[in-house]
Design a protein around this motif. Structure first.
Motif, PDB file in Angstrom:
ATOM      1  N   VAL A   1       0.836  -1.197   0.000  1.00  0.00           N
ATOM      2  CA  VAL A   1       0.000   0.000   0.000  1.00  0.00           C
ATOM      3  C   VAL A   1       0.874   1.252   0.000  1.00  0.00           C
ATOM      4  O   VAL A   1       1.628   1.495   0.940  1.00  0.00           O
ATOM      5  N   GLU A   2       0.795   2.001  -1.102  1.00  0.00           N
ATOM      6  CA  GLU A   2       1.481   3.290  -1.213  1.00  0.00           C
ATOM      7  C   GLU A   2       2.935   3.170  -0.750  1.00  0.00           C
ATOM      8  O   GLU A   2       3.413   3.917   0.090  1.00  0.00           O
ATOM      9  N   GLY A   3       3.630   2.195  -1.352  1.00  0.00           N
ATOM     10  CA  GLY A   3       4.946   1.837  -0.871  1.00  0.00           C
ATOM     11  C   GLY A   3       6.105   2.557  -1.535  1.00  0.00           C
ATOM     12  O   GLY A   3       5.966   3.235  -2.557  1.00  0.00           O
ATOM     13  N   ILE A   4       7.270   2.361  -0.921  1.00  0.00           N
ATOM     14  CA  ILE A   4       8.546   2.847  -1.451  1.00  0.00           C
ATOM     15  C   ILE A   4       9.279   1.635  -2.008  1.00  0.00           C
ATOM     16  O   ILE A   4       9.749   0.787  -1.255  1.00  0.00           O
ATOM     17  N   TYR A   5       9.361   1.540  -3.321  1.00  0.00           N
ATOM     18  CA  TYR A   5       9.961   0.380  -3.972  1.00  0.00           C
ATOM     19  C   TYR A   5      11.255   0.724  -4.688  1.00  0.00           C
ATOM     20  O   TYR A   5      12.021  -0.165  -5.029  1.00  0.00           O
ATOM     21  N   ASP A   6      11.492   2.000  -4.903  1.00  0.00           N
ATOM     22  CA  ASP A   6      12.660   2.455  -5.655  1.00  0.00           C
ATOM     23  C   ASP A   6      13.245   3.662  -4.933  1.00  0.00           C
ATOM     24  O   ASP A   6      12.795   4.798  -5.113  1.00  0.00           O
ATOM     25  N   ILE A   7      14.256   3.420  -4.103  1.00  0.00           N
ATOM     26  CA  ILE A   7      14.820   4.489  -3.292  1.00  0.00           C
ATOM     27  C   ILE A   7      15.502   5.566  -4.140  1.00  0.00           C
ATOM     28  O   ILE A   7      15.302   6.761  -3.886  1.00  0.00           O
ATOM     29  N   PRO A   8      16.312   5.221  -5.161  1.00  0.00           N
ATOM     30  CA  PRO A   8      16.886   6.290  -5.992  1.00  0.00           C
ATOM     31  C   PRO A   8      15.814   7.177  -6.628  1.00  0.00           C
ATOM     32  O   PRO A   8      15.961   8.416  -6.668  1.00  0.00           O
ATOM     33  N   ARG A   9      14.739   6.574  -7.127  1.00  0.00           N
ATOM     34  CA  ARG A   9      13.641   7.373  -7.707  1.00  0.00           C
ATOM     35  C   ARG A   9      13.001   8.257  -6.642  1.00  0.00           C
ATOM     36  O   ARG A   9      12.673   9.429  -6.903  1.00  0.00           O
ATOM     37  N   LEU A  10      12.817   7.716  -5.445  1.00  0.00           N
ATOM     38  CA  LEU A  10      12.211   8.483  -4.362  1.00  0.00           C
ATOM     39  C   LEU A  10      13.021   9.737  -4.069  1.00  0.00           C
ATOM     40  O   LEU A  10      12.470  10.832  -3.917  1.00  0.00           O
ATOM     41  N   LEU A  11      14.347   9.599  -4.000  1.00  0.00           N
ATOM     42  CA  LEU A  11      15.199  10.742  -3.669  1.00  0.00           C
ATOM     43  C   LEU A  11      15.284  11.744  -4.810  1.00  0.00           C
ATOM     44  O   LEU A  11      15.516  12.938  -4.573  1.00  0.00           O
ATOM     45  N   THR A  12      15.101  11.270  -6.028  1.00  0.00           N
ATOM     46  CA  THR A  12      15.051  12.198  -7.155  1.00  0.00           C
ATOM     47  C   THR A  12      13.780  13.034  -7.113  1.00  0.00           C
ATOM     48  O   THR A  12      13.793  14.248  -7.369  1.00  0.00           O
TER      49      THR A  12
ATOM     50  N   PRO B   1       4.161   6.931  -9.550  1.00  0.00           N
ATOM     51  CA  PRO B   1       5.164   6.154 -10.287  1.00  0.00           C
ATOM     52  C   PRO B   1       5.885   5.102  -9.451  1.00  0.00           C
ATOM     53  O   PRO B   1       6.335   4.084  -9.997  1.00  0.00           O
ATOM     54  N   GLN B   2       5.990   5.291  -8.142  1.00  0.00           N
ATOM     55  CA  GLN B   2       6.570   4.237  -7.306  1.00  0.00           C
ATOM     56  C   GLN B   2       5.783   2.943  -7.476  1.00  0.00           C
ATOM     57  O   GLN B   2       6.350   1.860  -7.692  1.00  0.00           O
ATOM     58  N   SER B   3       4.479   3.033  -7.396  1.00  0.00           N
ATOM     59  CA  SER B   3       3.634   1.843  -7.514  1.00  0.00           C
ATOM     60  C   SER B   3       3.501   1.375  -8.960  1.00  0.00           C
ATOM     61  O   SER B   3       3.532   0.173  -9.237  1.00  0.00           O
ATOM     62  N   GLN B   4       3.367   2.314  -9.882  1.00  0.00           N
ATOM     63  CA  GLN B   4       3.195   1.948 -11.284  1.00  0.00           C
ATOM     64  C   GLN B   4       4.421   1.225 -11.819  1.00  0.00           C
ATOM     65  O   GLN B   4       4.305   0.183 -12.486  1.00  0.00           O
ATOM     66  N   GLU B   5       5.597   1.747 -11.535  1.00  0.00           N
ATOM     67  CA  GLU B   5       6.822   1.118 -12.028  1.00  0.00           C
ATOM     68  C   GLU B   5       7.099  -0.209 -11.332  1.00  0.00           C
ATOM     69  O   GLU B   5       7.647  -1.135 -11.942  1.00  0.00           O
ATOM     70  N   PHE B   6       6.722  -0.321 -10.071  1.00  0.00           N
ATOM     71  CA  PHE B   6       6.898  -1.600  -9.380  1.00  0.00           C
ATOM     72  C   PHE B   6       5.961  -2.650  -9.966  1.00  0.00           C
ATOM     73  O   PHE B   6       6.341  -3.809 -10.173  1.00  0.00           O
ATOM     74  N   PHE B   7       4.732  -2.247 -10.241  1.00  0.00           N
ATOM     75  CA  PHE B   7       3.790  -3.140 -10.920  1.00  0.00           C
ATOM     76  C   PHE B   7       4.374  -3.603 -12.254  1.00  0.00           C
ATOM     77  O   PHE B   7       4.363  -4.807 -12.572  1.00  0.00           O
TER      78      PHE B   7
END
Length: 202
Positions: A89-100, A153-159
């Motif tokens: 649920v509304e997760g953090i799956y890509d830390i580099p993307r998150l920091l960008t 995009p965190q969720s979309q790209e992880f999907f």
């Protein structure tokens, strides 16, 4: 399962301690099903925000589960087979993307993962492909379009990643409403999770 705090641990907590703690919880559940009257092969993991990072990493980097199984005195060594489904649920799956996207998040990321950027990709579920993709349980990814703290995009790209590596059952639901924490308290969220579980048990 609550996250262990610095005060409880007595020492700074860094990745992968939270993942290992969750793996230990799965090991405990797999060993005590008869005692507490549930099926050990029907464990569901649900994580929100940083906890979604944890539960998804358990499925895609199962060495943490393997370690806990080896440490256990009872139960199946294949803990992943005990997990029937995973709800992220509304997760953090890509830390580099998150920091960008959210540079201001660097402080809490460094508290959990350290300051070495080379560790961020290794610690992100987005970049993991398990050796046996067929053993990965079904995923439900939920993300409210009104979430103000983690972007879609965190969720979309992880999907997209899960589909690309061949995970057999993956759903992405963006129909729910509410901010990052408000959505969790809606009846619609509860019904979405319950429907996911019912469909798997049908």
């Amino acid at each position: 399962l609550s996250l262990k705090t610095l005060e409880e641990a007595g020492n700074p907590i860094h990745h992968p301690t939270h993942v290992q703690d969750t793996a230990a919880a799965v090991a405990f559940l797999s060993q005590h099903a008869e005692q507490y009257n549930y099926r050990s092969d029907r464990i569901y993991l649900c994580g929100h925000s940083s906890a979604a990072h944890i539960v998804s990493l358990l499925a895609l980097a199962p060495e943490h589960l393997i370690h806990e199984a080896a440490a256990a005195t009872q139960g199946s060594p294949d803990l992943l087979s005990h997990i029937r489904g995973i709800i992220c649920v509304e997760g953090i799956y890509d830390i580099p993307r998150l920091l960008t996207t959210w540079p201001d998040y660097r402080d809490f990321i460094e508290q959990a993962f350290g300051s070495d950027p080379t560790c961020y990709e290794v610690s992100s579920p987005q970049y993991h492909r398990p050796p046996n993709v067929g053993s990965v349980p079904p995923f439900l990814i939920v993300h409210s379009l009104e979430d103000e703290l983690v972007d879609l995009p965190q969720s979309q790209e992880f999907f997209n990643h899960l589909v690309a590596i061949g995970v057999q059952s993956v759903d992405l639901d963006t129909s729910l409403q509410g901010t990052h924490f408000e959505m969790l308290h809606t009846q619609e969220f509860a019904e979405t999770v319950a429907k996911f579980m019912r469909n798997l048990e049908a």
